[in-house]
Design a protein around this motif. Structure first.
Motif, short mmCIF file in Angstrom:
data_model
loop_
_atom_site.label_atom_id
_atom_site.label_comp_id
_atom_site.label_asym_id
_atom_site.label_seq_id
_atom_site.Cartn_x
_atom_site.Cartn_y
_atom_site.Cartn_z
N ALA A 17 0.84 -1.21 0.00
CA ALA A 17 0.00 0.00 0.00
C ALA A 17 0.87 1.26 0.00
O ALA A 17 0.59 2.24 -0.70
CB ALA A 17 -0.93 0.01 1.21
N ARG A 18 1.95 1.22 0.79
CA ARG A 18 2.83 2.39 0.86
C ARG A 18 3.61 2.55 -0.45
O ARG A 18 3.93 3.65 -0.86
CB ARG A 18 3.77 2.22 2.07
N TRP A 19 3.90 1.43 -1.10
CA TRP A 19 4.57 1.50 -2.40
C TRP A 19 3.66 2.19 -3.43
O TRP A 19 4.11 3.03 -4.21
CB TRP A 19 4.96 0.09 -2.85
N CYS A 53 12.21 5.40 4.85
CA CYS A 53 12.36 4.84 6.20
C CYS A 53 11.04 4.76 6.97
O CYS A 53 11.04 4.60 8.19
CB CYS A 53 13.38 5.65 7.00
N LYS A 54 9.92 4.84 6.24
CA LYS A 54 8.60 4.89 6.89
C LYS A 54 8.36 3.70 7.82
O LYS A 54 7.69 3.83 8.84
CB LYS A 54 7.52 4.92 5.80
N PHE A 55 8.90 2.53 7.48
CA PHE A 55 8.62 1.32 8.28
C PHE A 55 9.81 0.85 9.09
O PHE A 55 9.83 -0.28 9.56
CB PHE A 55 8.08 0.21 7.38
N HIS A 109 9.95 16.63 4.20
CA HIS A 109 8.64 16.37 3.59
C HIS A 109 7.52 16.26 4.62
O HIS A 109 6.36 16.45 4.28
CB HIS A 109 8.68 15.14 2.66
N THR A 110 7.84 15.96 5.86
CA THR A 110 6.79 15.86 6.88
C THR A 110 6.62 17.18 7.64
O THR A 110 5.51 17.69 7.75
CB THR A 110 7.11 14.72 7.88
N SER A 111 7.73 17.72 8.14
CA SER A 111 7.64 18.93 8.97
C SER A 111 7.49 20.20 8.15
O SER A 111 6.90 21.17 8.61
CB SER A 111 8.89 19.06 9.84
N GLY A 132 -4.61 9.14 -3.89
CA GLY A 132 -5.11 8.19 -2.89
C GLY A 132 -5.45 8.82 -1.55
O GLY A 132 -6.03 8.16 -0.69
N ARG A 133 -5.11 10.09 -1.34
CA ARG A 133 -5.33 10.73 -0.04
C ARG A 133 -6.79 11.11 0.16
O ARG A 133 -7.45 11.59 -0.75
CB ARG A 133 -4.47 12.00 0.07
N ARG A 134 -7.29 10.90 1.36
CA ARG A 134 -8.68 11.20 1.68
C ARG A 134 -8.80 12.07 2.93
O ARG A 134 -9.69 11.85 3.74
CB ARG A 134 -9.47 9.90 1.92
N VAL A 171 2.64 20.08 18.31
CA VAL A 171 3.05 20.45 16.96
C VAL A 171 4.55 20.73 17.00
O VAL A 171 5.02 21.52 17.83
CB VAL A 171 2.30 21.70 16.46
N TYR A 172 5.29 20.08 16.14
CA TYR A 172 6.75 20.28 16.07
C TYR A 172 7.01 21.74 15.68
O TYR A 172 6.44 22.24 14.70
CB TYR A 172 7.33 19.32 15.05
N PRO A 173 7.87 22.46 16.43
CA PRO A 173 8.06 23.88 16.17
C PRO A 173 8.42 24.21 14.72
O PRO A 173 7.99 25.24 14.19
CB PRO A 173 9.19 24.28 17.12
N LEU A 174 9.20 23.36 14.08
CA LEU A 174 9.59 23.63 12.69
C LEU A 174 8.37 23.72 11.76
O LEU A 174 8.37 24.49 10.78
CB LEU A 174 10.55 22.53 12.20
N THR A 175 7.34 22.95 12.08
CA THR A 175 6.10 22.99 11.29
C THR A 175 5.44 24.37 11.41
O THR A 175 4.95 24.94 10.43
CB THR A 175 5.14 21.88 11.77
N LEU A 176 5.45 24.92 12.63
CA LEU A 176 4.86 26.26 12.84
C LEU A 176 5.72 27.33 12.15
O LEU A 176 5.18 28.25 11.53
CB LEU A 176 4.76 26.55 14.34
O1 DGI Z 1 4.57 9.53 5.61
P1 DGI Z 1 3.22 9.95 5.13
O2 DGI Z 1 2.11 9.28 5.89
O3 DGI Z 1 3.04 9.79 3.66
O4 DGI Z 1 3.05 11.52 5.41
P2 DGI Z 1 3.97 12.48 6.30
O5 DGI Z 1 5.38 12.12 6.20
O6 DGI Z 1 3.58 13.87 5.89
O7 DGI Z 1 3.51 12.20 7.80
C1 DGI Z 1 2.36 12.84 8.26
C2 DGI Z 1 2.08 12.39 9.68
O8 DGI Z 1 2.92 13.08 10.60
C3 DGI Z 1 0.65 12.74 10.05
O9 DGI Z 1 0.05 11.54 10.57
C4 DGI Z 1 0.77 13.77 11.11
C5 DGI Z 1 2.12 13.43 11.72
N1 DGI Z 1 2.74 14.52 12.49
C6 DGI Z 1 3.00 14.42 13.81
N2 DGI Z 1 3.53 15.55 14.28
C7 DGI Z 1 3.62 16.41 13.24
C8 DGI Z 1 3.13 15.75 12.08
N3 DGI Z 1 3.10 16.36 10.88
C9 DGI Z 1 3.58 17.65 10.82
N4 DGI Z 1 3.57 18.27 9.64
N5 DGI Z 1 4.06 18.32 11.92
C10 DGI Z 1 4.09 17.75 13.16
O10 DGI Z 1 4.49 18.39 14.14
#
Ligand code: DGI
Ligand code: FE
Ligand code: FE
Ligand code: FE
Length: 187
Positions: A17-19, A53-55, A109-111, A132-134, A171-176
């Protein structure tokens, strides 16, 4: 050749699924890149590698965070954040990726982060809007993404921050900081 090698190496790391998610992110990223004047091949590669490295096991992620001197404040925030910066280190060491923009696109890509490059924004957004995102609100972000990369990235960040707050999570500060920076860029 290179592309085929990266595809096979990444596929081994992921669930089916992740692939599928990964393939959709790389296609979405390549489309956005074409429109934005970014090299679509690099966007495709960053998309393929973004969840490498997701898993990985928690212990393994923690040991890479320490070994590579990644920000240790990560350890006081959600584990979901860790696969991104560790992924960048692992693909550099194990797959010999040297393109710093690709590495940063994976790393953030996450923060997100302040001062994201176009490629970083493209991967961040493609990860959020791939077909695929919902998520609630994803269609609004998809609409914005058709015309305005920055507005779409901002809206995706807004949604993610609201989502975390609604679930009572930190919320991780870098995200803000990343979201504040997008507001400044748009103003
Ligand atoms: O790896 P994916 O599922 O494809 O997506 P991703 O890498 O953007 O991960 C998103 C997940 O990270 C989502 O379930 C929310 C979680 N998350 C936890 N803390 C934070 C966060 N996402 C952000 N942007 N900032 C956070 O502080
Ligand atoms: Fe991810
Ligand atoms: Fe994301
Ligand atoms: Fe992803």
């Amino acid at each position: 050749m290179e592309r085929e090698f990266l595809l096979q190496a990444t596929k081994k790391q992921l669930t089916p699924a992740r692939w599928e998610h990964t393939l959709r992110v790389s296609e979405t990223a390549a489309e956005l890149a074409r429109r934005e004047g970014v090299d679509p091949d690099r966007a495709e590669v960053a998309g393929i590698l973004h969840d490498y490295c997701k898993f990985w096991e928690t212990d393994e992620l923690v040991s890479w965070i320490k070994k590579c001197h990644l920000p240790e404040d990560l350890l006081s925030y959600h584990k979901e954040l860790w696969h991104a910066p560790v992924g960048a280190e692992v693909i550099r060491e194990e797959l010999h990726i040297t393109d710093e923009d690709i590495l940063n696109a994976v790393r953030y890509h996450t923060s997100g982060r302040p001062g994201m490059s176009k490629l970083e924004k493209i991967i961040f957004l493609a990860d959020y809007i791939e077909p695929g995102r919902r998520f609630p609100g994803v269609d609004e972000v998809r609409e914005l993404a058709k015309t305005d990369l920055d507005q779409a990235v901002l809206q995706a960040m807004n949604n993610s921050i609201v989502f975390l707050i609604q679930r009572g999570q930190k919320v991780y500060p870098l995200t803000l900081l990343a979201r504040n920076d997008m507001l400044d860029q748009i103003a």
